[in-house]
Design an enzyme around this catalytic site. Structure first.
Site, short mmCIF file in Angstrom:
data_model
loop_
_atom_site.label_atom_id
_atom_site.label_comp_id
_atom_site.label_asym_id
_atom_site.label_seq_id
_atom_site.Cartn_x
_atom_site.Cartn_y
_atom_site.Cartn_z
N LYS A 138 -25.22 -66.08 -16.08
CA LYS A 138 -23.78 -65.90 -15.90
C LYS A 138 -23.10 -67.27 -16.02
CE LYS A 138 -20.97 -66.02 -12.42
NZ LYS A 138 -19.81 -66.67 -13.05
N GLU A 169 -34.18 -80.13 -12.53
CA GLU A 169 -34.18 -79.62 -13.89
C GLU A 169 -34.77 -80.72 -14.78
OE1 GLU A 169 -29.95 -78.38 -14.24
OE2 GLU A 169 -30.75 -76.33 -14.13
N GLU A 183 -15.54 -85.48 -3.76
CA GLU A 183 -15.72 -85.38 -5.21
C GLU A 183 -14.39 -84.97 -5.86
OE1 GLU A 183 -18.06 -82.08 -6.77
OE2 GLU A 183 -19.01 -83.51 -8.13
N CYS A 209 -20.88 -84.14 -12.71
CA CYS A 209 -21.36 -84.18 -11.32
C CYS A 209 -22.02 -85.49 -10.96
CB CYS A 209 -22.33 -83.04 -11.10
SG CYS A 209 -23.64 -83.06 -12.32
N GLU A 242 -28.07 -77.29 -8.27
CA GLU A 242 -27.53 -78.55 -8.81
C GLU A 242 -26.07 -78.60 -8.38
OE1 GLU A 242 -29.13 -80.83 -10.24
OE2 GLU A 242 -30.88 -79.95 -11.18
N GLY A 295 -23.12 -75.82 -9.61
CA GLY A 295 -21.74 -75.65 -9.18
C GLY A 295 -21.46 -76.47 -7.94
N SER A 296 -20.49 -76.03 -7.19
CA SER A 296 -20.03 -76.81 -6.04
C SER A 296 -20.92 -76.58 -4.81
CB SER A 296 -18.60 -76.41 -5.71
OG SER A 296 -18.57 -75.05 -5.36
N VAL A 297 -20.80 -77.45 -3.85
CA VAL A 297 -21.58 -77.32 -2.62
C VAL A 297 -21.21 -76.02 -1.87
CG1 VAL A 297 -22.09 -78.35 -0.37
CG2 VAL A 297 -21.98 -79.79 -2.41
N PRO A 298 -19.92 -75.69 -1.70
CA PRO A 298 -19.62 -74.45 -0.97
C PRO A 298 -20.23 -73.22 -1.63
CG PRO A 298 -17.64 -75.80 -1.18
CD PRO A 298 -18.70 -76.45 -2.02
N THR A 299 -20.17 -73.15 -2.96
CA THR A 299 -20.76 -71.98 -3.62
C THR A 299 -22.28 -72.03 -3.55
OG1 THR A 299 -18.88 -72.00 -5.13
CG2 THR A 299 -20.70 -70.57 -5.71
N ASN A 355 -18.33 -77.39 -16.88
CA ASN A 355 -18.18 -78.70 -17.55
C ASN A 355 -19.14 -78.89 -18.72
OD1 ASN A 355 -20.25 -78.78 -15.68
ND2 ASN A 355 -19.93 -80.93 -15.17
N1 LIG Z 1 -25.38 -81.16 -10.04
C1 LIG Z 1 -25.01 -80.71 -11.21
O1 LIG Z 1 -25.82 -80.69 -12.14
C2 LIG Z 1 -23.61 -80.24 -11.45
C3 LIG Z 1 -22.76 -79.88 -10.43
N2 LIG Z 1 -21.49 -79.43 -10.70
C4 LIG Z 1 -20.58 -79.12 -9.61
O2 LIG Z 1 -19.88 -77.93 -9.90
C5 LIG Z 1 -18.54 -77.99 -9.41
C6 LIG Z 1 -17.57 -77.59 -10.49
O3 LIG Z 1 -17.95 -76.40 -11.09
P1 LIG Z 1 -17.30 -74.99 -10.68
O4 LIG Z 1 -17.61 -74.04 -11.78
O5 LIG Z 1 -15.89 -75.16 -10.28
O6 LIG Z 1 -18.16 -74.63 -9.40
P2 LIG Z 1 -18.17 -73.29 -8.54
O7 LIG Z 1 -19.13 -73.55 -7.45
O8 LIG Z 1 -16.82 -72.83 -8.23
O9 LIG Z 1 -18.77 -72.18 -9.54
C7 LIG Z 1 -20.02 -72.33 -10.17
C8 LIG Z 1 -20.50 -70.99 -10.63
O10 LIG Z 1 -20.79 -70.16 -9.51
C9 LIG Z 1 -20.15 -68.90 -9.65
N3 LIG Z 1 -19.92 -68.39 -8.31
C10 LIG Z 1 -18.81 -68.52 -7.53
N4 LIG Z 1 -19.00 -67.92 -6.33
C11 LIG Z 1 -20.26 -67.42 -6.35
C12 LIG Z 1 -21.06 -66.72 -5.39
N5 LIG Z 1 -20.62 -66.40 -4.17
N6 LIG Z 1 -22.33 -66.37 -5.74
C13 LIG Z 1 -22.82 -66.69 -6.94
N7 LIG Z 1 -22.11 -67.36 -7.89
C14 LIG Z 1 -20.85 -67.72 -7.60
C15 LIG Z 1 -18.93 -69.21 -10.47
O11 LIG Z 1 -18.40 -68.06 -11.06
C16 LIG Z 1 -19.49 -70.21 -11.47
O12 LIG Z 1 -20.18 -69.54 -12.49
C17 LIG Z 1 -18.36 -79.42 -8.95
O13 LIG Z 1 -18.45 -79.49 -7.56
C18 LIG Z 1 -19.54 -80.15 -9.54
O14 LIG Z 1 -19.98 -81.26 -8.86
C19 LIG Z 1 -21.04 -79.31 -11.96
C20 LIG Z 1 -21.86 -79.67 -13.00
C21 LIG Z 1 -23.20 -80.17 -12.82
N1 LIG Z 2 -24.57 -83.34 -18.40
C1 LIG Z 2 -25.59 -83.68 -17.58
C2 LIG Z 2 -25.59 -83.11 -16.21
C3 LIG Z 2 -24.39 -83.45 -15.48
C4 LIG Z 2 -23.46 -82.31 -15.31
O1 LIG Z 2 -23.77 -81.20 -15.74
O2 LIG Z 2 -22.38 -82.50 -14.75
#
Ligand SMILES: NC(=O)C1=CN([C@@H]2O[C@H](COP(=O)(O)OP(=O)(O)OC[C@H]3O[C@@H](n4cnc5c(N)ncnc54)[C@H](O)[C@@H]3O)[C@@H](O)[C@H]2O)C=CC1
Ligand SMILES: NCCCC(=O)O
Length: 524
Positions: A211, A498, A421, A319, A285, A263-267, A188
């Site tokens: 990555k 961060e 979410e 997020c 995060e 990324g997501s909670v499961p990952t 995002n």
């Molecule tokens: N707290 C925060 O700052 C933020 C959190 N998010 C969360 O991220 C999610 C959306 O992003 P997605 O890219 O779909 O998340 P995702 O968790 O599917 O992937 C995130 C990253 O992890 C990598 N990845 C996947 N499996 C992995 C593994 N086993 N080991 C290491 N890396 C792995 C992916 O290729 C990607 O680069 C939402 O749940 C959102 O809330 C998104 C933006 C900001």
């Molecule tokens: N753009 C600020 C952090 C929030 C997010 O990455 O989703």
């Protein structure tokens, strides 16, 4: 509309030429539908490279969210490619970790300057990659310039403590960098994540292997070019590409000292488990389902604007979004009317157009997921006050993914749409009656990334800020991210922070040194 897009690209390209030779990503945009970004997306030892080892990984196409057109084809990194990048970072660590803070600061200030000269060009690439509106992408890149400058300042502030131990003896602590940092981002805010993760690590003397998400590989490689142009030694910042398996190799590599992940909670759970295996530092995060509480005494127009910022930036794929909006009952109807009016006035369309306020959802899969939430809300009895439809705003955007911004009412706290979410442009608005009731409902979630309150009663505002179980609380605003303020989650929204001065804690380890000034007193 198309003219606007081409025009924006040409402006961007002119801008880029001032400082950098980025011909490769000055996309052959005009030939839409062809691969526009033809240069390698991997960055190793100060240059873009095609991965040499093509055995394991496949190729994956990058589709533009706005149009569905193919932007490029990226080669997935193999295990060997990940290893090569880590070796490069490890070898660069020896000298980067001992460089004076002032030298690191100068390189980061130069990085910020080059970025500032190329804001529009970088933003255009980010729009291709993410589908977010151009004005927003520019705003993101401007914020990144600020973050880099902030980290440049931090580079000269890294210091330990002197501790007097009596009888002339003393100890001191040294803040030392960790080593190679493995960084993994979501789709995002790809450029912002590359900056938020790399700049603090680099300012503290670490080196980085990054990555990005496989959906958004483009601007991370640009980040590599900016750093190199600014004088960052080769190997300090490297980029690998690919899916979860590549992230997993990185997280488990024995020479990676810390993993910083968004990324997501499961990952995040898997990444933390991988780090546990290697006893590595980890920063997570993760997702959120944040509450925004609006009291009847608020400045109503500000509360409505705050709700827009809390829900509709980056097509709602943020997020920290305040997707559960609790409005005190006396102003509930008026608030909903005003919100709906403002949401209907949004211009959904080509993200490259200057007047577009909301662009494209990242992928067809994500759009399907968002629509499934809207369908489930309808089935469970919620009312769609506005939006929630899949549309094509213009025939030129037929391959893109667009959902009209959606306001849901008559939602109850147990519905799926209120608990999970969504990561899309969908806000739930609930009435509430008392402060204690709303605090309990606001905190009734496994997440804890952010929260907000709109009220003119400052005593109440601070009381609520203290009671919300969240890493960031906004009073009378929402979703602003100053570089000075730490950002991160409570509960399942993450671990670590961060931004802010805590960056130094996040990317250094403490060594204690004891100094004996007298004779050794040994009873044995
Ligand atoms: N707290 C925060 O700052 C933020 C959190 N998010 C969360 O991220 C999610 C959306 O992003 P997605 O890219 O779909 O998340 P995702 O968790 O599917 O992937 C995130 C990253 O992890 C990598 N990845 C996947 N499996 C992995 C593994 N086993 N080991 C290491 N890396 C792995 C992916 O290729 C990607 O680069 C939402 O749940 C959102 O809330 C998104 C933006 C900001
Ligand atoms: N753009 C600020 C952090 C929030 C997010 O990455 O989703």
């Amino acid at each position: 509309m198309l003219g606007g897009r081409v025009c924006a690209f040409l402006k961007a390209a002119r801008c880029a030429r001032l400082a950098l030779g980025w011909n490769q990503w000055q996309a052959r945009y005009i030939c839409r539908g062809t691969s526009a970004f033809t240069s390698p997306m991997h960055y190793l030892d100060g240059e873009r490279i095609e991965p040499t080892n093509t055995d394991a990984g496949g190729h994956f196409p990058i589709l533009e969210p706005a149009t569905g057109h193919k932007l490029c084809i990226v080669q997935e990194s193999s295990v060997q490619d990940v290893h090569t990048a880590v070796v490069s970072a490890k070898s660069a660590f020896a000298s980067w970790s001992t460089a004076p803070g002032a030298e690191r600061a100068q390189i980061l200030y130069k990085t910020a300057q080059i970025m500032r000269e190329n804001i529009e060009a970088i933003a255009v690439a980010e729009v291709h990659d993410t589908g977010k509106p151009l004005w927003e992408a520019k705003f993101d890149v401007e914020g990144c310039v600020d973050t880099i400058e902030y980290c440049a300042g931090l580079a000269r502030m890294i210091a330990g403590q002197h501790i007097d131990l009596g009888r002339g003896n003393f100890g001191y602590t040294r803040r030392e960098p960790l080593g190679v940092v493995g960084a993994i981002g979501a789709w995002n805010y790809p450029f912002q994540m590359a900056v938020w993760k790399s700049a603090p690590a680099i300012c503290c003397g670490n080196t980085v292997v990054y990555k990005p998400s496989p959906l958004t590989p483009i601007t991370t490689a640009i980040m590599g070019e900016v750093y190199t142009e600014a004088g960052l030694p080769n190997g300090v910042f490297n980029v690998i590409q690919g899916s979860g398996a590549v992230g997993q190799y990185l997280a488990t590599h024995p020479d990676v000292a810390k993993v910083t992940f968004t990324g997501s909670v499961p990952t995040g759970t898997k990444v933390m488990a991988a780090c546990a295996q290697g006893i590595k530092y980890v920063l997570l995060e993760l997702g959120g389902k944040s509450p925004l509480v609006i009291f009847a005494d608020c400045q109503l127009d500000n509360a409505v604007k705050g709700t827009m910022l809390a829900n509709f930036l980056t097509q709602g794929q943020v997020c920290s979004n305040g997707t559960r909006v609790y409005v005190e009952r006396p102003i509930y109807e008026t608030f909903v009317d005003k919100l709906v009016e403002r949401v209907r006035a949004m211009k959904l369309g080509d993200p490259m157009s200057e007047d577009t306020t909301m662009g494209a959802i990242i992928s067809g899969e994500q759009a399907d997921r968002i629509m499934s939430f809207i369908e489930s809300a309808k089935e469970e009895g919620a009312t769609i006050a506005t939006g929630g439809e899949r549309v094509i705003p213009d025939p030129a955007l037929a391959g893109g993914h667009y959902i009209t911004p959606c306001v849901l009412t008559d939602v109850n706290d147990d519905m799926r749409v209120a608990r999970e979410e969504i990561f899309g442009p969908v806000v739930c608005v609930f009435p509430f009656d008392t402060e204690s009731e709303v605090i309990e409902r606001a905190n009734d979630t496994e997440y804890g990334l952010a929260g907000g309150v709109f009220t003119r009663d400052l005593t109440r505002a601070h009381r609520i800020a203290a009671k919300l179980q969240a890493g960031s609380v906004y009073i009378n605003n929402y979703n602003v991210y100053p570089s000075e303020l730490p950002f991160g989650g409570y509960k399942k929204s993450g671990i670590g922070r961060e931004n802010g001065i805590l960056n130094i804690d996040a990317f250094t380890q403490v060594k204690s040194v004891y100094m004996e000034m007298g004779d050794v007193d040994s009873p044995i």
